[in-house]
Design a protein around this motif. Sequence first.
Motif, mmCIF file in Angstrom:
data_model
loop_
_atom_site.group_PDB
_atom_site.id
_atom_site.type_symbol
_atom_site.label_atom_id
_atom_site.label_comp_id
_atom_site.label_asym_id
_atom_site.label_seq_id
_atom_site.Cartn_x
_atom_site.Cartn_y
_atom_site.Cartn_z
ATOM 1 N N VAL A 256 0.853 -1.184 0.000
ATOM 2 C CA VAL A 256 0.000 0.000 0.000
ATOM 3 C C VAL A 256 0.893 1.239 0.000
ATOM 4 O O VAL A 256 1.826 1.349 0.800
ATOM 5 C CB VAL A 256 -0.948 0.020 1.221
ATOM 6 N N SER A 257 0.591 2.158 -0.923
ATOM 7 C CA SER A 257 1.325 3.428 -0.988
ATOM 8 C C SER A 257 0.472 4.512 -0.315
ATOM 9 O O SER A 257 -0.615 4.855 -0.797
ATOM 10 C CB SER A 257 1.613 3.804 -2.443
ATOM 11 N N GLN A 258 1.000 5.035 0.819
ATOM 12 C CA GLN A 258 0.254 6.028 1.604
ATOM 13 C C GLN A 258 0.859 7.404 1.370
ATOM 14 O O GLN A 258 2.053 7.607 1.560
ATOM 15 C CB GLN A 258 0.334 5.677 3.102
ATOM 16 N N PRO A 259 0.058 8.438 0.939
ATOM 17 C CA PRO A 259 0.612 9.784 0.708
ATOM 18 C C PRO A 259 0.929 10.477 2.036
ATOM 19 O O PRO A 259 0.462 10.085 3.100
ATOM 20 C CB PRO A 259 -0.527 10.470 -0.048
ATOM 21 N N ASN A 260 1.758 11.533 1.933
ATOM 22 C CA ASN A 260 2.085 12.343 3.107
ATOM 23 C C ASN A 260 0.835 13.081 3.600
ATOM 24 O O ASN A 260 -0.069 13.394 2.837
ATOM 25 C CB ASN A 260 3.174 13.369 2.776
ATOM 26 N N GLY B 40 -2.587 13.578 -1.929
ATOM 27 C CA GLY B 40 -2.508 12.346 -2.729
ATOM 28 C C GLY B 40 -3.572 11.343 -2.332
ATOM 29 O O GLY B 40 -4.371 11.571 -1.426
ATOM 30 N N GLN B 41 -3.556 10.187 -3.037
ATOM 31 C CA GLN B 41 -4.513 9.114 -2.787
ATOM 32 C C GLN B 41 -3.775 7.832 -2.410
ATOM 33 O O GLN B 41 -2.648 7.574 -2.857
ATOM 34 C CB GLN B 41 -5.377 8.849 -4.027
ATOM 35 N N THR B 42 -4.412 7.067 -1.579
ATOM 36 C CA THR B 42 -3.849 5.770 -1.191
ATOM 37 C C THR B 42 -4.081 4.762 -2.314
ATOM 38 O O THR B 42 -5.212 4.586 -2.778
ATOM 39 C CB THR B 42 -4.498 5.268 0.102
ATOM 40 N N VAL B 43 -3.041 4.092 -2.779
ATOM 41 C CA VAL B 43 -3.145 3.123 -3.881
ATOM 42 C C VAL B 43 -2.507 1.808 -3.455
ATOM 43 O O VAL B 43 -1.640 1.763 -2.573
ATOM 44 C CB VAL B 43 -2.469 3.651 -5.152
ATOM 45 N N VAL B 44 -2.954 0.742 -4.114
ATOM 46 C CA VAL B 44 -2.401 -0.602 -3.892
ATOM 47 C C VAL B 44 -1.331 -0.867 -4.939
ATOM 48 O O VAL B 44 -1.561 -0.689 -6.138
ATOM 49 C CB VAL B 44 -3.504 -1.672 -3.965
ATOM 50 N N VAL B 45 -0.144 -1.296 -4.500
ATOM 51 C CA VAL B 45 0.996 -1.542 -5.396
ATOM 52 C C VAL B 45 1.330 -3.029 -5.369
ATOM 53 O O VAL B 45 1.459 -3.635 -4.295
ATOM 54 C CB VAL B 45 2.221 -0.716 -4.972
ATOM 55 N N GLN B 46 1.476 -3.627 -6.562
ATOM 56 C CA GLN B 46 1.860 -5.028 -6.682
ATOM 57 C C GLN B 46 3.317 -5.122 -7.111
ATOM 58 O O GLN B 46 3.735 -4.481 -8.082
ATOM 59 C CB GLN B 46 0.984 -5.756 -7.714
ATOM 60 N N ASP B 47 4.086 -5.908 -6.367
ATOM 61 C CA ASP B 47 5.507 -6.118 -6.665
ATOM 62 C C ASP B 47 5.680 -7.581 -7.100
ATOM 63 O O ASP B 47 5.560 -8.495 -6.288
ATOM 64 C CB ASP B 47 6.355 -5.811 -5.439
#
Length: 360
Positions: free
Chosen positions: A287-291, A296-303
């Motif tokens: 999960v990418s959480q903005p400052n 910004g918006q919280t997005v789900v990141v797949q690695d």
Amino acid sequence: MVFLVLLLAATPARAEQIRELASFSGVRDNALVGYGLVVGLDNTGDQTTQAPFTGQSLTNMLNELGVTIPEGTNMQLRNVAAVMVTTDLPPFSRPGQRLDVNVSSVGNARSLRGGTLLMTPLKGADGATYAIAQGNLLVSGASAQGGGSSVQINQQAGGRITGGAMVEREVPLDLGARGGLLELELNRSDFGTAQRVVSAINQEFGRPVAAAQNGRVIALDGPQDNNARVNFMARIEQLRVTPTEAAAKVVLNSRTGAIAMNGRVTLRQAAVAHGNLAITIDTDVGVSQPNPFGGGQTVVVQDTEVSIEQQPGTLKVVEGAELTELVDALNTLGATPADLMSILEALKASGSLRAELEII
């Protein structure tokens, strides 16, 4: 996975009768086929809505028997099945002789058990009728069902009628049409075996009555009298000849994984590496959480990580002058049937496998 290797051990060649190695030209079976109807089934015949040719065939047969079916009649019959009838007409068959026939359903009949084949003409490749088939079927299969469950032994869409066809016409064959000249055809083309057969025949008769035309066909100068010709042919069939050994050959069945080799297969020195590739795909979800107050918006990141690992393989030297040594050397690699096929193809391409490689 089970891997089956069929070993044809190398054994000394033995003498065989010429009748096992060859046959006379023209003396052969002829295939016959016919289309007919089986009646008297216990509600297990064709569904005429899905197999309309069955109803059409029945209508045509009834018209020939003087029964007229009104146009537009929808006959929902379940005790009739359309079938194909096949048999082989042996050489020298005469009118009146009986033949066994095989009967197979061509529609969607569930079973032919208890059915009767109606008169069916059996035709040859020239379109002429050579036999007529009719009789009660013998079906070896059986089935039972009830309460939504069913069990079946063997298939029931085919049957056999012993002596179910009568020969109506013979196939013309005149062995002495060319002044007594006959042709002997080897089952397998081989110049060495042809030469040995010619030598054995000429030695038996004490004069040159046989001459090889090629690696398969041998010309024979036979007598013109019918009875003398039969004695001549019977005498030749009983001669014993030692055929030449077959060439080294490996047969691979790509569908079943079976491998068959004869006893002449050898392997020159070669190095074989055997190993498998393990491919792993691993995905981590983050999960990418903005400052704070960043807008910004919280997005789900797949690695995703892809790794390929080759399991340890060994480079082994295999060499065998005998078939058993070759098989043992290949089996020590621990290969599956698919891998063994690839190994054998690679050995053939490198010139190490001293055999013809055939894939069926």
